[in-house]
Design a protein around this motif. Structure first.
Motif, PDB file in Angstrom:
ATOM      1  N   GLN A   1       0.849  -1.611  -0.039  1.00 42.00           N
ATOM      2  CA  GLN A   1      -0.052   0.069  -0.210  1.00 42.00           C
ATOM      3  C   GLN A   1       1.412   1.376  -0.375  1.00 42.00           C
ATOM      4  O   GLN A   1       1.521   1.632   1.195  1.00 42.00           O
ATOM      5  CB  GLN A   1      -0.884   0.069   0.584  1.00 42.00           C
ATOM      6  CG  GLN A   1      -2.218  -0.877   1.251  1.00 42.00           C
ATOM      7  CD  GLN A   1      -2.838  -1.574   0.019  1.00 42.00           C
ATOM      8  OE1 GLN A   1      -3.516  -0.206   0.266  1.00 42.00           O
ATOM      9  NE2 GLN A   1      -3.116  -2.378  -0.443  1.00 42.00           N
TER      10      GLN A   1
ATOM     11  N   ARG B   1       0.752   7.150   1.220  1.00 39.26           N
ATOM     12  CA  ARG B   1      -0.081   9.256   0.946  1.00 39.26           C
ATOM     13  C   ARG B   1       0.943  10.097   1.915  1.00 39.26           C
ATOM     14  O   ARG B   1       0.958   9.103   2.691  1.00 39.26           O
ATOM     15  CB  ARG B   1      -1.427   9.113   0.683  1.00 39.26           C
ATOM     16  CG  ARG B   1      -2.551   8.341   0.300  1.00 39.26           C
ATOM     17  CD  ARG B   1      -3.909   8.018   0.070  1.00 39.26           C
ATOM     18  NE  ARG B   1      -4.406   7.437  -0.482  1.00 39.26           N
ATOM     19  CZ  ARG B   1      -5.713   7.129  -0.506  1.00 39.26           C
ATOM     20  NH1 ARG B   1      -6.101   7.220   0.833  1.00 39.26           N
ATOM     21  NH2 ARG B   1      -6.016   5.629  -1.352  1.00 39.26           N
TER      22      ARG B   1
ATOM     23  N   GLN C   1      -1.710  11.459  -3.155  1.00 43.01           N
ATOM     24  CA  GLN C   1      -0.840  10.281  -3.521  1.00 43.01           C
ATOM     25  C   GLN C   1       0.914  11.293  -4.396  1.00 43.01           C
ATOM     26  O   GLN C   1       1.573  10.549  -3.922  1.00 43.01           O
ATOM     27  CB  GLN C   1      -1.070   8.879  -4.141  1.00 43.01           C
ATOM     28  CG  GLN C   1       0.299   8.270  -4.371  1.00 43.01           C
ATOM     29  CD  GLN C   1      -0.527   6.709  -4.675  1.00 43.01           C
ATOM     30  OE1 GLN C   1      -1.368   6.809  -5.054  1.00 43.01           O
ATOM     31  NE2 GLN C   1       0.406   5.413  -5.157  1.00 43.01           N
TER      32      GLN C   1
ATOM     33  N   ASP D   1       1.400  -0.940   4.546  1.00 39.08           N
ATOM     34  CA  ASP D   1       1.720   0.359   4.307  1.00 39.08           C
ATOM     35  C   ASP D   1       2.610   1.354   4.903  1.00 39.08           C
ATOM     36  O   ASP D   1       2.738   1.846   5.168  1.00 39.08           O
ATOM     37  CB  ASP D   1      -0.030   1.324   4.545  1.00 39.08           C
ATOM     38  CG  ASP D   1      -0.114   0.928   6.128  1.00 39.08           C
ATOM     39  OD1 ASP D   1       0.879   0.030   6.913  1.00 39.08           O
ATOM     40  OD2 ASP D   1      -0.733   1.895   6.725  1.00 39.08           O
TER      41      ASP D   1
ATOM     42  N   HIS E   1      -5.487   1.298   1.063  1.00 39.03           N
ATOM     43  CA  HIS E   1      -6.118   2.106   0.024  1.00 39.03           C
ATOM     44  C   HIS E   1      -7.323   2.251   0.110  1.00 39.03           C
ATOM     45  O   HIS E   1      -8.289   3.207  -0.262  1.00 39.03           O
ATOM     46  CB  HIS E   1      -5.331   2.353  -0.483  1.00 39.03           C
ATOM     47  CG  HIS E   1      -4.467   3.075  -0.191  1.00 39.03           C
ATOM     48  ND1 HIS E   1      -3.028   4.127   0.918  1.00 39.03           N
ATOM     49  CD2 HIS E   1      -2.660   3.567  -1.015  1.00 39.03           C
ATOM     50  CE1 HIS E   1      -2.299   3.848   0.895  1.00 39.03           C
ATOM     51  NE2 HIS E   1      -2.147   3.797  -0.322  1.00 39.03           N
TER      52      HIS E   1
END
Length: 844
Positions: free
Chosen positions: A82, A85, A216, A632, A665
């Motif tokens: 992931q 961001r 992102q 992530d 996400h």
């Protein structure tokens, strides 16, 4: 000595022709591999989605993990599942940076149009279909070709290519599937980038209002006259990663960038195996050439040549052959690279955006490699021939010694012993990582087999010769006697067969073992009555599982959502597959073979179930603490609540699906497992659900198991493509070695014909000698392949008793049989075309 070397090259045409071919093929292989590698590193998508933004800011998409300690401390990067961001305030911080005129945020998300036929419309070439805020259209830039920009939450703009394939036009209505579900939307307009109808690898949908989430990417447009390089430095100091040029193009088309990166990484180990083969093929060919010249070298020693002079002559010959072979080898390398590229693109290994970029560097590396390997092979092969005394050299040329050089024996035994710890390590690690270790084991065993080939040939030649003699009487007896008298020649020829057979059998047998084990484990593991899987889509909206739970005939539902969990294996970080499940229902739809603990305790963000192979390697048990990072990059400290067996095709970690929601996400599931109530028929109800969500396909458990195998089969096809070319390289080297060995024996076969043997008998003798070589090489190579298969079986299932796929093994044997026919007919045609007296008069 140089003049003597060049004279020898001219007079011993067949021997040096074989060496020339071997070096040329090796140079072509290295040139093609290095050209593809550099091309993969330099390639970028043909159309840049961020083409209108000279600078792109994003967070680092990889996790940096510290390894080692003290002076051995290092850092390794692991790609995140992931991609992170940017912080919520990143837009303002970048906009306030000196030299920035505009900042355009972009957060791509899954969005897919349903066509008129009710089927989801994927991106071009099966690529993704992504949604963006209309503001992000300026990054490419996309401009309206028809209609207008989207004005409300129920309006969408399609790229021109997608609109054509979906049969949509401005003013019409389309159904759009997103992670939130399916809804009807009005087509406000159609847009396209300059000179194209869409992006080459993805479909684009633009919405008037997108979800309010941190971006992102940030496309940065500099002020007029601003220096982009200086601006990039200032942006880096503000935080984030700044991309330009090729890097920005790859980030804008991640599906193409990831495939380019995969293709480049894929070429690495394949090139290593190819270089390994090239070394042994060149070494074997030069070794056979020097072996055939035993009498010549002995005469040189007898007339006063020193060992140093002999070595100089052989080194000069090798240089002449290697440099002469470099030119055709490099010229052959380019079409070979084109062939490999077409195969890689055709099989989905590489995208069509990978373009060859030929340069001087691949030619220089290939030429240097061919020269270096040739010199090394000659120096090692000439060591004994140059040192032996003149009288001993003459005696050995007439009757080759039966002992094996001690250094070669020790080298072979060391390689054989080195395979044992690698095998044990693969069994300790287990799983797919343990299977990958089998290729290293095979390479070590191949090196041992080549080093010990004279010993192996001496042990196996009598049995193979006896079988041939029993089958063919007179010519069989001649073939057996000739093979026993020239064991070193048989060993040199058999080495090439060993390499090719070992590589082919390993690729076919191990791949089948993985596919069979995956299908078997999936069949035992999935006890759900029906499985919902995505059709032409990256996943299923999370609402699909909720709708399935609401059906009256459903007893249990568990979604499956794959991600990664990064943990350290043998001190190095590695991203392992993790699966998110519903703890309250997973036990009713999955039977992963729980050995300890229970899946019911898999609730909340702090728990995990681990596979037996991974737990065994790490010494984990129920109650152990597992430390690592989620997909992530979030650090996680989990407690083991269960250990299970059937992990192949599922993953090494099971996590609570709800605990993953904040780390994914988008709320997309890979599959939804459904268990029916007693006596309930779910087909009609699930069919209605699939009609409401066109990306849903309903399968039974058996079809889902076959789907797991087909997915692995596709991935192993990628390995077949390049390994197949390496096997073909081995096959050509087999032909070259056998032709080279037989052509130098023209006088020997002429003597047979003078004492009464017919042409047919000579041809049959050559064919039967080649059969003996093929049998020895096939037996040893197949043994190496079966050892790899046993290791793969042990890593996957814990049992070293493998299932041998006879149909695939038959393919290997059939290939060897065809080669035997080829390498028998070609040399036979060469040696019988001369009359016996003419052949005896020819110069050696």
């Amino acid at each position: 000595m140089l003049r003597l070397a060049l004279s020898t090259v001219r007079t011993r045409r067949f021997g040096f022709a074989g060496s020339f071919v071997a070096v040329a093929l090796a140079v072509a292989l290295v040139c093609a591999w290095f050209t593809l590698l550099l091309s993969g590193l330099a390639s970028a998508p043909a159309v840049d989605r961020f083409g209108a933004a000279p600078l792109v800011v994003r967070m680092d998409p990889a996790l940096t993990v510290r390894t080692g300690s003290g002076q051995n401390a290092d850092r390794e990067r692991v790609p995140l599942d992931q991609r992170p961001r940017l912080p919520a305030d990143a837009v303002e911080r970048v906009r306030k940076t000196e030299g920035v005129r505009d900042v355009i945020p972009d957060t791509p998300f899954y969005a897919q149009v349903v066509g008129r036929d009710g089927a989801p419309v994927p991106g071009p070439g099966g690529g993704p279909s992504l949604g963006h805020a209309w503001r992000a259209a300026a990054l490419t830039p996309f401009t309206a070709r028809a209609g207008r920009a989207p004005a409300g939450p129920d309006e969408v703009v399609l790229d021109a290519d997608l609109a054509r394939r979906a049969g949509a036009s401005p003013g019409g209505t389309v159904r759009v599937v997103t992670a939130a579900g399916t809804r009807a939307m009005r087509v406000a307009g159609v847009a396209s980038p300059p000179g194209r109808s869409g992006l080459p690898g993805q479909a684009a949908l633009f919405f008037g209002r997108a979800a309010q989430v941190p971006p992102q990417f940030l496309g940065v447009v500099p002020e007029a006259g601003a220096d982009p390089d200086a601006l990039a430095v200032r942006l880096r100091s503000a935080g984030g990663e700044v991309l330009t040029g090729r890097d920005a193009a790859r980030a804008g088309s991640p599906e193409i960038g990831d495939r380019l990166e995969y293709a480049t990484q894929f070429l690495g180990p394949m090139g290593g195996i190819g270089l390994f083969l090239a070394v042994f093929v060149i070494a074997g060919t030069f070794g056979l050439s020097i072996l055939q010249r035993g009498r010549e070298i002995a005469l040189l020693r007898a007339v006063g040549a020193t060992p140093w002079q002999v070595r100089r002559m052989l080194v000069a010959e090798a240089c002449a052959v290697a440099l002469a072979a470099a030119v055709p080898g490099c010229l052959l390398g380019l079409p070979l690279a084109h062939l490999v590229l077409r195969l890689m693109v055709g099989n989905g290994i590489a995208p069509a955006d990978l373009h060859l970029s030929a340069g001087v560097l691949p030619f220089a590396v290939a030429t240097g490699t061919g020269l270096a390997v040739s010199l090394l092979a000659v120096v090692l092969s000439a060591h004994h021939a140059a040192r032996v005394r003149a009288t001993e050299a003459l005696r050995e040329a007439a009757a080759p010694r039966r002992t094996m050089p001690l250094p070669r024996l020790l080298l072979g035994l060391a390689a054989l012993g080195g395979a044992a710890p690698v095998h044990l390590l693969s069994q300790r690690v287990g799983g797919e990582v343990g299977v990958a270790f089998q290729y290293l084991t095979v390479m070590i065993l191949m090196a041992a087999a080549v080093a010990l080939s004279p010993l192996l040939a001496r042990l196996l030649t009598p049995a193979a010769g006896a079988a041939v003699a029993a089958a063919a009487r007179t010519t069989g007896w001649l073939a057996a006697a000739g093979s026993r008298a020239a064991v070193r020649r048989v060993a040199s020829a058999a080495s090439a067969v060993m390499l090719g057979t070992a590589l082919a059998s390993t690729a076919l047998l191990v791949a089948d073992s993985i596919e069979s084990a995956a299908e078997a484990q999936s069949g035992e593991r999935v006890v759900a009555d029906r499985v919902l899987v995505p059709r032409d889509a990256p996943g299923l909206p999370a609402s699909v599982a909720d709708q399935a739970r609401a059906l009256p005939g459903v007893a249990a539902v568990s979604p499956l959502r794959s991600t990664t969990f990064v943990s350290k294996v043998l001190g190095a970080p590695e991203a392992m597959v993790a699966q998110g499940v519903a703890p309250d229902a997973v036990g009713a739809v999955l039977a992963p073979g729980v050995r300890a603990g229970g899946l019911a305790a898999l609730a909340g963000p702090g728990t995990v179930a681990v596979s037996r192979t991974h737990a065994r390697e790490r010494g984990w048990s129920v109650g152990s603490r597992v430390r690592g990072w989620l997909g992530d990059g979030t650090r996680a400290d989990l407690r083991v609540v269960a250990v299970y067996d059937r992990s192949l095709g599922l993953g090494d970690f099971l996590l609570d699906r709800s605990a993953l929601s904040g780390h994914l996400h988008e709320r997309l599931d890979d599959a939804v497992l459904v268990r029916a109530r007693a006596g309930a028929d779910l087909d009609a109800e699930l069919g209605a659900l699939a009609a409401r969500t066109p990306t849903v396909e309903v399968l039974d458990a058996a079809a889902y198991a076959r789907l797991a195998r087909s997915g692995l089969a596709q991935s192993t096809t990628n390995v077949y493509v390049v390994l197949g070319l390496l096997v073909a390289f081995s096959a050509v080297s087999i032909v070259n070695t056998c032709v080279m060995g037989t052509a130098e024996r023209a006088r020997e076969f002429a003597l047979l014909r003078l004492v009464g043997a017919s042409r047919g008998q000579v041809v049959r003798t050559i064919c039967l000698e080649t059969t003996i070589v093929a049998v020895i090489g096939t037996v040893v190579g197949s043994t190496i392949g079966l050892a790899a298969l046993a290791g793969a079986s042990g890593a996957l299932t814990g049992s070293l008793a493998p299932h041998v796929p006879l149909e695939r093994f038959a393919v290997v044997l059939a290939g060897v049989a065809v080669l035997v026919l080829l390498v028998s007919v070609l040399p036979a045609a060469m040696v019988v075309r001369y009359r016996p007296a003419e052949a005896l008069g020819r110069r050696e």
